[in-house]
Design a protein around this motif. Sequence first.
Motif, PDB file in Angstrom:
ATOM      1  N   ASP A   1      36.306  20.994 127.939  1.00  0.00           N
ATOM      2  CA  ASP A   1      36.477  19.665 128.530  1.00  0.00           C
ATOM      3  C   ASP A   1      37.242  18.712 127.625  1.00  0.00           C
ATOM      4  OD1 ASP A   1      35.037  20.503 130.734  1.00  0.00           O
ATOM      5  OD2 ASP A   1      33.109  19.873 129.863  1.00  0.00           O
ATOM      6  N   SER A   2      37.695  19.184 126.489  1.00  0.00           N
ATOM      7  CA  SER A   2      38.386  18.320 125.533  1.00  0.00           C
ATOM      8  C   SER A   2      39.717  17.828 126.105  1.00  0.00           C
ATOM      9  CB  SER A   2      38.654  19.090 124.232  1.00  0.00           C
ATOM     10  OG  SER A   2      39.529  18.373 123.401  1.00  0.00           O
ATOM     11  N   LEU A   3      40.151  16.644 125.632  1.00  0.00           N
ATOM     12  CA  LEU A   3      41.417  16.077 126.084  1.00  0.00           C
ATOM     13  C   LEU A   3      42.616  16.897 125.619  1.00  0.00           C
ATOM     14  CD1 LEU A   3      40.718  12.270 125.454  1.00  0.00           C
ATOM     15  CD2 LEU A   3      40.705  13.488 127.643  1.00  0.00           C
ATOM     16  N   VAL A   4      42.422  17.671 124.562  1.00  0.00           N
ATOM     17  CA  VAL A   4      43.537  18.473 124.024  1.00  0.00           C
ATOM     18  C   VAL A   4      43.367  19.952 124.365  1.00  0.00           C
ATOM     19  CG1 VAL A   4      44.049  16.867 122.151  1.00  0.00           C
ATOM     20  CG2 VAL A   4      42.351  18.685 121.798  1.00  0.00           C
ATOM     21  N   SER A   5      42.480  20.266 125.280  1.00  0.00           N
ATOM     22  CA  SER A   5      42.221  21.668 125.613  1.00  0.00           C
ATOM     23  C   SER A   5      43.478  22.374 126.124  1.00  0.00           C
ATOM     24  CB  SER A   5      41.118  21.748 126.676  1.00  0.00           C
ATOM     25  OG  SER A   5      40.908  23.077 127.091  1.00  0.00           O
ATOM     26  N   GLU A   6      44.246  21.699 126.992  1.00  0.00           N
ATOM     27  CA  GLU A   6      45.451  22.326 127.557  1.00  0.00           C
ATOM     28  C   GLU A   6      46.493  22.573 126.472  1.00  0.00           C
ATOM     29  OE1 GLU A   6      48.842  21.441 130.992  1.00  0.00           O
ATOM     30  OE2 GLU A   6      47.026  20.205 130.872  1.00  0.00           O
ATOM     31  N   GLU A   7      46.662  21.585 125.564  1.00  0.00           N
ATOM     32  CA  GLU A   7      47.640  21.737 124.486  1.00  0.00           C
ATOM     33  C   GLU A   7      47.260  22.886 123.556  1.00  0.00           C
ATOM     34  OE1 GLU A   7      46.428  18.959 125.544  1.00  0.00           O
ATOM     35  OE2 GLU A   7      48.153  17.726 126.151  1.00  0.00           O
ATOM     36  N   LEU A   8      45.968  23.034 123.277  1.00  0.00           N
ATOM     37  CA  LEU A   8      45.515  24.136 122.430  1.00  0.00           C
ATOM     38  C   LEU A   8      45.785  25.483 123.094  1.00  0.00           C
ATOM     39  CD1 LEU A   8      42.095  22.755 121.081  1.00  0.00           C
ATOM     40  CD2 LEU A   8      44.220  23.039 119.800  1.00  0.00           C
ATOM     41  N   SER A   9      45.599  25.558 124.395  1.00  0.00           N
ATOM     42  CA  SER A   9      45.856  26.806 125.123  1.00  0.00           C
ATOM     43  C   SER A   9      47.335  27.181 125.071  1.00  0.00           C
ATOM     44  CB  SER A   9      45.401  26.670 126.582  1.00  0.00           C
ATOM     45  OG  SER A   9      44.005  26.464 126.658  1.00  0.00           O
ATOM     46  N   VAL A  10      48.205  26.175 125.175  1.00  0.00           N
ATOM     47  CA  VAL A  10      49.650  26.429 125.080  1.00  0.00           C
ATOM     48  C   VAL A  10      49.997  26.972 123.698  1.00  0.00           C
ATOM     49  CG1 VAL A  10      51.928  25.344 125.057  1.00  0.00           C
ATOM     50  CG2 VAL A  10      50.273  24.729 126.826  1.00  0.00           C
ATOM     51  N   ALA A  11      49.390  26.387 122.659  1.00  0.00           N
ATOM     52  CA  ALA A  11      49.652  26.849 121.290  1.00  0.00           C
ATOM     53  C   ALA A  11      49.157  28.275 121.085  1.00  0.00           C
ATOM     54  CB  ALA A  11      48.990  25.899 120.292  1.00  0.00           C
ATOM     55  N   VAL A  12      47.990  28.604 121.654  1.00  0.00           N
ATOM     56  CA  VAL A  12      47.456  29.968 121.545  1.00  0.00           C
ATOM     57  C   VAL A  12      48.387  30.969 122.231  1.00  0.00           C
ATOM     58  CG1 VAL A  12      45.599  31.481 122.329  1.00  0.00           C
ATOM     59  CG2 VAL A  12      45.045  29.292 121.274  1.00  0.00           C
ATOM     60  N   GLU A  13      48.886  30.602 123.419  1.00  0.00           N
ATOM     61  CA  GLU A  13      49.803  31.484 124.139  1.00  0.00           C
ATOM     62  C   GLU A  13      51.092  31.701 123.346  1.00  0.00           C
ATOM     63  OE1 GLU A  13      51.351  34.053 126.798  1.00  0.00           O
ATOM     64  OE2 GLU A  13      49.290  33.301 126.666  1.00  0.00           O
ATOM     65  N   ALA A  14      51.571  30.645 122.671  1.00  0.00           N
ATOM     66  CA  ALA A  14      52.778  30.775 121.847  1.00  0.00           C
ATOM     67  C   ALA A  14      52.542  31.762 120.697  1.00  0.00           C
ATOM     68  CB  ALA A  14      53.188  29.411 121.298  1.00  0.00           C
ATOM     69  N   CYS A  15      51.336  31.766 120.150  1.00  0.00           N
ATOM     70  CA  CYS A  15      50.995  32.722 119.091  1.00  0.00           C
ATOM     71  C   CYS A  15      51.050  34.156 119.611  1.00  0.00           C
ATOM     72  CB  CYS A  15      49.605  32.425 118.531  1.00  0.00           C
ATOM     73  SG  CYS A  15      49.511  30.957 117.501  1.00  0.00           S
ATOM     74  N   HIS A  16      50.549  34.361 120.838  1.00  0.00           N
ATOM     75  CA  HIS A  16      50.590  35.701 121.430  1.00  0.00           C
ATOM     76  C   HIS A  16      52.034  36.157 121.654  1.00  0.00           C
ATOM     77  CE1 HIS A  16      46.337  35.962 121.757  1.00  0.00           C
ATOM     78  NE2 HIS A  16      46.206  35.028 122.692  1.00  0.00           N
ATOM     79  N   GLN A  17      52.897  35.248 122.082  1.00  0.00           N
ATOM     80  CA  GLN A  17      54.299  35.597 122.296  1.00  0.00           C
ATOM     81  C   GLN A  17      54.977  35.938 120.969  1.00  0.00           C
ATOM     82  OE1 GLN A  17      55.805  32.147 124.315  1.00  0.00           O
ATOM     83  NE2 GLN A  17      54.900  32.693 126.294  1.00  0.00           N
ATOM     84  N   ALA A  18      54.675  35.173 119.929  1.00  0.00           N
ATOM     85  CA  ALA A  18      55.247  35.456 118.612  1.00  0.00           C
ATOM     86  C   ALA A  18      54.744  36.790 118.079  1.00  0.00           C
ATOM     87  CB  ALA A  18      54.893  34.331 117.633  1.00  0.00           C
ATOM     88  N   SER A  19      53.480  37.110 118.353  1.00  0.00           N
ATOM     89  CA  SER A  19      52.922  38.396 117.928  1.00  0.00           C
ATOM     90  C   SER A  19      53.614  39.561 118.618  1.00  0.00           C
ATOM     91  CB  SER A  19      51.414  38.426 118.223  1.00  0.00           C
ATOM     92  OG  SER A  19      50.854  39.668 117.846  1.00  0.00           O
ATOM     93  N   ALA A  20      53.982  39.386 119.887  1.00  0.00           N
ATOM     94  CA  ALA A  20      54.694  40.445 120.615  1.00  0.00           C
ATOM     95  C   ALA A  20      56.054  40.723 119.987  1.00  0.00           C
ATOM     96  CB  ALA A  20      54.860  40.046 122.080  1.00  0.00           C
ATOM     97  N   ILE A  21      56.710  39.669 119.484  1.00  0.00           N
ATOM     98  CA  ILE A  21      58.011  39.861 118.825  1.00  0.00           C
ATOM     99  C   ILE A  21      57.841  40.652 117.531  1.00  0.00           C
ATOM    100  CG2 ILE A  21      59.915  38.650 117.681  1.00  0.00           C
ATOM    101  CD1 ILE A  21      59.527  36.395 119.711  1.00  0.00           C
ATOM    102  N   THR A  22      56.815  40.333 116.748  1.00  0.00           N
ATOM    103  CA  THR A  22      56.608  41.062 115.488  1.00  0.00           C
ATOM    104  C   THR A  22      56.262  42.523 115.761  1.00  0.00           C
ATOM    105  OG1 THR A  22      54.262  40.443 115.379  1.00  0.00           O
ATOM    106  CG2 THR A  22      55.824  38.990 114.289  1.00  0.00           C
TER     107      THR A  22
END
Length: 534
Positions: free
Chosen positions: A199-220
């Motif tokens: 329910d946090s105000l930054v929950s959506e932004e944190l989810s976007v950052a987590v997804e970006a980490c997964h995409q970067a991991s796929a490149i490595t």
Amino acid sequence: MMADSGNDSRINDVTSLERGDMSVEFQYRLIEQLSETKRDSNEVLSFISDVVFRIDSEQKVLYLNKAWQTCLGFSAEKTLGARLKDHVFEEDQERWSEILLSDSVQPEGVGAEPVIRFMDHEGAPRWMFARVHKKLDNGQIVGSLEDVTARQKLESELVQTQRLESIGRLAGGLAHDFNNSLTKVLGSLNIAQRKLGTDSLVSEELSVAVEACHQASAITNRMLTFSKGGEPVCHPKNLGQVVSEGVSLALYGSSVRGHIVIDPGLPLVDIDSAQVHQVLNNLVINAEQSMPSGGQIWVRVFTDTFIPEGGRTRKDGVSVEIRDSGCGIPEEHLGNVLEPYFTTKETGNGLGLTSVYWILKRHSGILDIASAPELGTTVRITFPVSKHTSLDEPESQPVPSASVSTPPARILVMDDNDEVRRTMSSMLESLGHDVVQVAEGEACVEAYQASLNDGVLGAGFDLVLLDLTIAGGRDGLWTMQRLREMDPAVCAVVASGYSNDPVMSEHRTHGFRGMLQKPFTLEHLEAHLKEVLS
């Protein structure tokens, strides 16, 4: 004219040739006879595998032996009177002239580079090592051309392989360091998500950052495919079945129509199915991108023979041929398609075919690419036939569930990167575990030994989490061996940014209960702990 004794000597020379006595010095002596006699020397010089030539001051051919037709496909008789220079590639003609002007039979490394490209009867280049043996007073030149095309090709392939290996080692190191950094970022984001809640105000932004980490991991992970140490875990498989599954999945939802033909009675091959699926996916994507308006892909799986990279003897294999009706690859780009990051596509990353090459190399297979503009591309991959005649299916591992929390455990964490070690410890502590941190193997062994002797309830650690690669200290494999000597029942998990390291894929062989590929999420860590501690 030469005396009769010269004729006897020449007959003896021919007899020596028939016995197979062919020293370089002997060949030079025969070639020089061409300049010393007006008699027909064809009988002698026809035994020499090198092209022997005599040209006048204007480079017009006065003599060529039979090797000219053997090497280049042109008739020696019909070439008489023509300029030898006209058979040299335009880019090499200046160096050819320099060689003719140089001193006779110079030591290697002196003067112009003596390897010259001649054009054969089909227009293809033949690499010839040029030697000037004698210069006559009337401006005539006697020389020879040694066909080194096969040697030049092997040297070129060796240089390309060494370059790819160097880039692969660099890519592996970069991917490892990048995965360590992603572990810190992803772990910290997961802890923040857990603390703040959905329910946090930054929950959506944190989810976007987590997804970006997964995409970067796929490149490595793509980088690690062709880095040092990515040995496949192979099992005997029916390649036809693997290809049918992989190609059908890759073409799902595509505008390209696929046709798959699998020959019956295929022998088994030893492959890592996941890696072969990646090969097929990369090849199908390349074919699909060459046909933006749709097209056809023809796939055939069949028994074949092949010569392994660097080998000379043909072996039995099973080949997969993928042919498309796309735009094809220009000739000037064919030599670069295996280079990492080389691409002509606006959205390409240049890793697809490089990954394919390294996966095939680690399977002792080969990759062959034929293409021409507007005529499509044909890619053939070949795997050696397995010694096994029956399928050996590996045990499937159930996907762990984190629905039930793990009881608090005492965990020893070893990692040489201070920030990664602190992040992993914070992740474990957020799950309610008690954590002790060490930086390298010897300190880890000392801490584990001390825990066995300190009389604490439930003596010892419930789990040891070991980083595989340690800079400037004892690594995870050495540490595991010492811990097993101390406590055969030790419960340990190996973690590494080198996801394709053989120790990671065969961790149970080395005594580890499980393995964690960096970067990993808090949820995956929790589920994995539940599995190994249960």
